[in-house]
Design a protein around this motif. Structure first.
Motif, PDB file in Angstrom:
ATOM      1  N   GLU A   1     -18.647  36.572  40.818  1.00  0.00           N
ATOM      2  CA  GLU A   1     -17.952  36.125  39.611  1.00  0.00           C
ATOM      3  C   GLU A   1     -17.184  37.273  38.972  1.00  0.00           C
ATOM      4  OE1 GLU A   1     -16.844  33.393  36.611  1.00  0.00           O
ATOM      5  OE2 GLU A   1     -17.931  33.008  38.472  1.00  0.00           O
TER       6      GLU A   1
ATOM      7  N   TRP B   1     -16.051  40.089  40.427  1.00  0.00           N
ATOM      8  CA  TRP B   1     -14.921  40.495  41.266  1.00  0.00           C
ATOM      9  C   TRP B   1     -13.782  39.489  41.181  1.00  0.00           C
ATOM     10  CZ3 TRP B   1     -14.525  45.233  42.429  1.00  0.00           C
ATOM     11  CH2 TRP B   1     -15.616  46.013  42.825  1.00  0.00           C
ATOM     12  N   PHE B   2     -14.110  38.195  41.151  1.00  0.00           N
ATOM     13  CA  PHE B   2     -13.057  37.185  41.022  1.00  0.00           C
ATOM     14  C   PHE B   2     -12.315  37.342  39.701  1.00  0.00           C
ATOM     15  CE2 PHE B   2     -15.307  34.410  44.251  1.00  0.00           C
ATOM     16  CZ  PHE B   2     -14.268  34.427  45.159  1.00  0.00           C
ATOM     17  N   ASN B   3     -13.069  37.600  38.628  1.00  0.00           N
ATOM     18  CA  ASN B   3     -12.415  37.775  37.332  1.00  0.00           C
ATOM     19  C   ASN B   3     -11.550  39.034  37.302  1.00  0.00           C
ATOM     20  OD1 ASN B   3     -13.662  35.464  36.321  1.00  0.00           O
ATOM     21  ND2 ASN B   3     -15.435  36.596  35.548  1.00  0.00           N
TER      22      ASN B   3
ATOM     23  N   VAL C   1     -10.353  39.485  45.235  1.00  0.00           N
ATOM     24  CA  VAL C   1     -10.968  38.414  46.026  1.00  0.00           C
ATOM     25  C   VAL C   1     -11.690  38.987  47.239  1.00  0.00           C
ATOM     26  CG1 VAL C   1     -10.505  36.274  47.268  1.00  0.00           C
ATOM     27  CG2 VAL C   1      -9.159  36.846  45.237  1.00  0.00           C
TER      28      VAL C   1
ATOM     29  N   ALA D   1     -15.096  40.244  46.374  1.00  0.00           N
ATOM     30  CA  ALA D   1     -15.984  39.124  46.062  1.00  0.00           C
ATOM     31  C   ALA D   1     -16.480  38.450  47.330  1.00  0.00           C
ATOM     32  CB  ALA D   1     -15.264  38.112  45.165  1.00  0.00           C
TER      33      ALA D   1
ATOM     34  N   HIS E   1     -13.321  29.256  41.754  1.00  0.00           N
ATOM     35  CA  HIS E   1     -12.240  30.195  42.062  1.00  0.00           C
ATOM     36  C   HIS E   1     -11.452  29.791  43.303  1.00  0.00           C
ATOM     37  CE1 HIS E   1     -13.536  33.070  38.982  1.00  0.00           C
ATOM     38  NE2 HIS E   1     -14.773  32.794  39.353  1.00  0.00           N
TER      39      HIS E   1
ATOM     40  N   ARG F   1     -12.197  28.715  46.370  1.00  0.00           N
ATOM     41  CA  ARG F   1     -12.648  28.960  47.738  1.00  0.00           C
ATOM     42  C   ARG F   1     -13.311  27.689  48.263  1.00  0.00           C
ATOM     43  NH1 ARG F   1      -9.862  33.164  49.249  1.00  0.00           N
ATOM     44  NH2 ARG F   1     -11.309  33.268  51.024  1.00  0.00           N
TER      45      ARG F   1
END
Length: 735
Positions: free
Chosen positions: A305, A307-309, A313, A316, A345, A347
């Motif tokens: 979460e 890393w996505f923010n 990517v 993450a 996100h 995926r």
């Protein structure tokens, strides 16, 4: 035993003591055995025949204790049984020893699961059914009223209603119930009770009070805090920006011998990531790996979460792949968290691959890889994208791996897909799955019935809504006041007068009774439709069941009958001096009659004296029961930010009346010690009627002796309740 056998035994004791037992055994059980004493006497009588040789005693082999035949063994068994009946064992003759006296200084222990049986289990199930029906006010009223009855609630029942209040973000009511059950009512809390209180304080932003509760557990409780306690405390401290104290709490948990709880570590890792301190987060993650080699994977979801923010990517997904490479058997809640992060996100491909892998690994009872929440996440994603056919396929999807088994869908899964179909106007599909649920021997719950009835009313299918509502009533499910008034209003507006009366009559025949607001809506609707006979029947039921006719409803009904020239009929029905044959059922939430507790006697409105009940029914006690089913609702708007003041007020529900009746504190305590006694505003003007209603002298004295502290001490075991100033950490709370 004959005399000659006794002589034989005595002679053998002198001469042949080693063979005495064997000889006695032969004489007793062998009739053909020749007695040497009898042979010697025969020789003395025939001394002339000296030439005749003397008869020799046959030499027998040593005899064991085995029996020669089955009949002989059975006879011996019967003899022993008769002897045991005549001569009981020695230990049975001893006087029973008194149980060891309990140390009065030893701490009281909370209820165990063995206490949840009989009437207490029935009470717990009733409270749980009301919680599932989302009628928390009725559940709270039932649990609080049972404190004054012979069937006192267990700690599990108290925890259930407190947790339900917390889940619905009714924090004031949750705190008030904790103090009512475990401080005022002298019930013993367990660690779950304290965890609910700590979690409530943390969500309200009162972390210092939560820590004070934690210190109270360490000092006085007969048990230690659980890992859940540290989860709530660390999360509350991090939300308050006190991450250093959260780290101290983690070290304290580890020093006390608790295992490395991954959720506690996850709270701290999430806090450091939100502060941008990736190194400290990785350090804690490495420590978790050392202390707990098999963790549930929630920490990886937290890193994903973050890393996505951050827009990274690749990092993450690397964290996600590192988790999959470990080949851990993760529980369904962990996988569900990963599914939510991946779908959030975008995926989608990885999320569906994880879902298929979970289905393949589902091999109950050995491995439970999915649950209904897993299917709900994926089905909701399909509805979000508008793929209704894919949603149906996902709902029925099973694993393809050999050995995998299909998931047995529960009521929660059906409830979710039915709700989604109703939201998108696909009522026919919703009916199909509703019938499929009923065909699988699963009972629809209250949310599912409410969803279907609302969908039918929205589609103007009143007959189908009436049929579903009838089935809901016949099943015995609780009809919440807000939902019941809305449904009956729609039925009356569509001309379903006879059906409404029939449904309300069925609801009134069962316990708990319908809410007074439902009766109010039906009576007004029938009077407006000029159905006076039916409204008269409903009013008669209200008087019979002691529901309570509010002044506004009574005035409205009298005006309607006055216009029709039928004043005598309404006067006869609303006459408070009517006598109903047989014992009358108690109103909802009312404790059983008992002569040992003043609060119970004050709560009896209808049992034993319907005449007296009539005075209170005209003064809207039922409406008071609705408004004040939770004492803390009165002060919620003014005191939501003052926990200490709330503790003083909510530790005694009876203190709510103190703002209006400052000159009568004792009368206020009597009126509000039971929530059903809120109609006592009018009782203070009728001492004679109060003298008839209250069989306990202490209750009557409350109207005239407002300054009697001794009487208050008799009613309340906590002297601090009269002052309202004792802090949380007092020694009284440790009981």
């Amino acid at each position: 035993m004959s005399l000659y056998r006794l002589l034989i035994l005595r002679s053998l004791n002198h001469h042949q003591r080693p063979n005495a037992s064997r000889f006695l055994h032969n004489v007793a059980f062998n009739s053909t055995f020749q007695n040497p004493i009898q042979d010697s006497q025969f020789q003395n009588q025939n001394q002339t025949q000296t030439q005749t040789p003397q008869i020799q005693t046959p030499t027998l082999p040593p005899r064991s204790y085995a029996f020669t035949s089955a009949e002989e063994a059975a006879a011996e068994r019967r003899r022993r049984k008769r002897r045991l009946r005549v001569e009981p064992p020695i230990h049975a003759l001893r006087a029973p020893s008194a149980p060891p006296t309990r140390d009065p200084n030893a701490p009281r222990l909370p209820d165990s699961t063995s206490a949840l049986v009989g009437h207490r289990l029935n009470l717990h199930n009733r409270v749980q059914s009301l919680i599932r029906a989302s009628d928390l006010d009725a559940a709270s009223l039932l649990a609080r009223s049972s404190v004054y009855s012979s069937t006192r609630p267990t700690v599990f029942t108290c925890n259930a209603i407190i947790a339900a209040m917390y889940r619905n973000k009714r924090y004031n009511e949750a705190i008030a119930l904790f103090y009512f059950f475990f401080k005022q009512s002298d019930l013993v809390p367990n660690v779950v009770s304290y965890n609910n209180l700590i979690n409530t304080y943390c969500d309200r932003g009162e972390v210092d009070t939560a820590i004070q509760v934690y210190r109270e557990i360490l000092e006085n409780a007969p048990f230690n805090p659980s890992p859940v306690t540290y989860r709530h405390l660390t999360k509350g401290l991090i939300d308050a920006g006190r991450i250093g104290e959260a780290m101290d709490m983690l070290r304290e948990m580890l020093n006390k011998g608790h295992g490395a709880d991954s959720l506690v570590f996850n709270n701290l890792i999430s806090g450091f990531l939100n502060l941008g301190n990736l190194d400290k987060a990785n350090e804690l993650f490495d420590e978790l790996k050392e202390r707990c080699l098999v963790y549930d994977g929630v920490v990886n979801a937290t890193f994903m979460e973050w890393w996505f923010n951050q827009g990274k990517v690749k990092e993450a997904m690397d964290s996600y792949k590192s988790l999959l490479d470990r080949k851990f058997k993760m529980p369904p809640p962990t996988c569900n968290t990963l599914l939510e992060v991946l779908l959030k996100h975008g995926r989608t491909k990885e999320a569906w691959a994880l879902f298929d892998d979970m289905l393949d690994n589902h091999t109950p009872p050995n491995t439970q890889a999915v649950n209904s929440d897993t299917f709900n996440i994926m089905v909701n994603e399909c509805f979000k994208l508008g793929n209704f056919e894919e949603a149906i396929k996902t709902f029925k999807k099973v694993g393809t791996k050999p050995g995998s088994k299909p998931f047995a869908m529960d009521v929660a899964g059906y409830n979710n897909i039915v709700t989604r179909f109703c939201e998108h106007g696909m009522l026919s599909e919703a009916e199909k799955y509703f019938q499929e649920l009923c065909g699988k021997s699963l009972t629809p719950d209250v949310p599912m019935f409410r969803t279907m009835i609302d969908a039918y009313l929205k589609a103007q299918r009143v007959d189908d809504a009436l049929q579903s509502f009838t089935k809901m009533v016949e099943t015995g499910l609780r009809v919440v006041a807000s939902f019941g008034t809305r449904v009956f209003t729609e039925f009356l507006n569509n001309g379903k007068y006879m059906e409404s009366v029939s449904l309300l009559t069925k609801m009134g025949e069962k316990d708990p009774k319908p809410d007074a607001s439902i009766y109010d809506v039906v009576v007004r609707g029938l009077c407006n439709a000029n159905e006076l006979d039916k409204s008269l029947a409903i009013l008669d039921q209200m008087m019979k069941y002691a529901i309570g006719v509010t002044p506004s409803l009574e005035e409205f009904a009298r005006a309607a009958f006055r216009i029709a020239g039928r004043e005598e009929e309404i006067d006869r029905v609303l006459n408070v001096n009517r006598r109903f044959p047989g014992p009358q059922p108690r109103s909802w939430g009312q404790p059983p009659m008992s002569h040992s507790r003043p609060a119970e006697m004050a709560g009896q409105w209808s049992s034993g004296s319907p005449q007296m009940a009539g005075h209170q029914q005209s003064n809207y006690p039922q409406m008071a029961r609705q408004q004040y089913s939770e004492p803390s609702q009165l002060a919620r708007h003014q005191q939501s930010n003052y926990p200490q003041m709330a503790r003083q007020q909510y530790s005694e529900p009876s203190q709510l009346a103190g703002h209006q009746q400052s000159n009568y504190p004792q009368m206020a305590r009597q009126q509000y010690s039971e929530p059903s006694q809120l109609a006592g505003h009018q009782q203070s003007n009728y001492p004679q009627m109060a003298r008839q209603q209250y069989s306990e002298p202490s209750q009557l004295a409350g109207h005239q002796q407002s300054n009697s502290p001794q009487m208050a001490r008799q009613q309340y075991s906590e002297p601090s309740q009269l002052e309202g100033q004792r802090p949380f950490g007092s020694s009284q709370f440790s009981r």
